[in-house]
Design an enzyme around this catalytic site. Sequence first.
Site, PDB file in Angstrom:
ATOM      1  N   ASP A  65     110.318  70.870 -43.739  1.00 22.24           N
ATOM      2  CA  ASP A  65     110.375  70.805 -45.022  1.00 22.24           C
ATOM      3  C   ASP A  65     111.256  69.138 -45.387  1.00 22.24           C
ATOM      4  O   ASP A  65     112.424  68.891 -45.764  1.00 22.24           O
ATOM      5  CB  ASP A  65     110.961  71.848 -45.751  1.00 22.24           C
ATOM      6  N   ASN A  96     104.108  59.247 -45.370  1.00 21.03           N
ATOM      7  CA  ASN A  96     102.319  60.170 -46.233  1.00 21.03           C
ATOM      8  C   ASN A  96     102.408  61.669 -46.895  1.00 21.03           C
ATOM      9  O   ASN A  96     101.397  61.593 -47.680  1.00 21.03           O
ATOM     10  CB  ASN A  96     100.777  59.891 -45.274  1.00 21.03           C
ATOM     11  N   TYR A 162     104.124  61.205 -60.988  1.00 21.00           N
ATOM     12  CA  TYR A 162     103.957  60.866 -59.773  1.00 21.00           C
ATOM     13  C   TYR A 162     103.177  59.421 -59.740  1.00 21.00           C
ATOM     14  O   TYR A 162     104.270  58.611 -58.629  1.00 21.00           O
ATOM     15  CB  TYR A 162     102.014  61.766 -59.372  1.00 21.00           C
ATOM     16  N   LYS A 166     105.066  56.834 -57.032  1.00 19.91           N
ATOM     17  CA  LYS A 166     104.503  55.680 -55.992  1.00 19.91           C
ATOM     18  C   LYS A 166     105.309  54.603 -55.795  1.00 19.91           C
ATOM     19  O   LYS A 166     104.676  53.482 -55.437  1.00 19.91           O
ATOM     20  CB  LYS A 166     103.045  56.096 -56.547  1.00 19.91           C
TER      21      LYS A 166
END
Length: 258
Positions: A65, A96, A162, A166
């Site tokens: 995790d 990833n 998100y 990124k």
Amino acid sequence: MSLLLRGQVALVTGAGGGIGRGIALRFAGQGAAVALHCRTAVAAAREVASRIGDSGGRAVVLEADLREESACHQLVREAAEWAEGAGGRLTALVNNAGVQPVQQLPGMTAREWRAVVDTNLTSVFACTQAAAEVMREAGGPGSVTHIASIEATHPAPHHSHYSASKAAIVMHARGAALEYGPYGIRVNTVSPGLVDREGLSEDWPEGVERWQRAVPLGRLGRPEDVADACVFLASPLASWVTGHDLVVDGGVTARPTW
């Protein structure tokens, strides 16, 4: 043609999902032994490992995790130990693993924000730190590749957490490239556009249609498109490439927005 990654051992996080699966298979196809990380997609990761083994490659599945810093360091240790047991050393990491929930910014709680940031960004920090230390102690060289997104610079509605994570990943790679470069460790990002998956056209038909109208190369991405970029960045072909964001989007971000 010689295999680009012959003799390398790579750790791919989130290897049970579509893009992660594609990266793991491409790395193995180019000669690397691959440690496949997963959190919940254990069966899918084992299926990938089985495919690699059936093709004559080497793979292992490791569960963790990555929202927990200690788990990130333990994962890297296990991958490095497996590499040593196979007669090699950990030479490549592909960060990833990530999540992409859809949620409006108004009303978002700090806990919901952190759930995305911890998974997408803090895990990248911790895994990179741990892997770079292993690579440095082994005398290098090594490579680390983060999977970012074109949303790092082109945010979408309801993806603020998100997109922010990124964008931070891209800058993390540039900072890490500066600090780890003297040890022969390169750090880069790959920023995909919309990558196809099973059921995407049914789940989001209007979005897929908009994308196909906008993208110059006329199609959605495939996991293999992202994987090929990662192979390049981990290979000797990219030995003088670090701190770079490689956009893999079919040209969609080249289209004017006005």
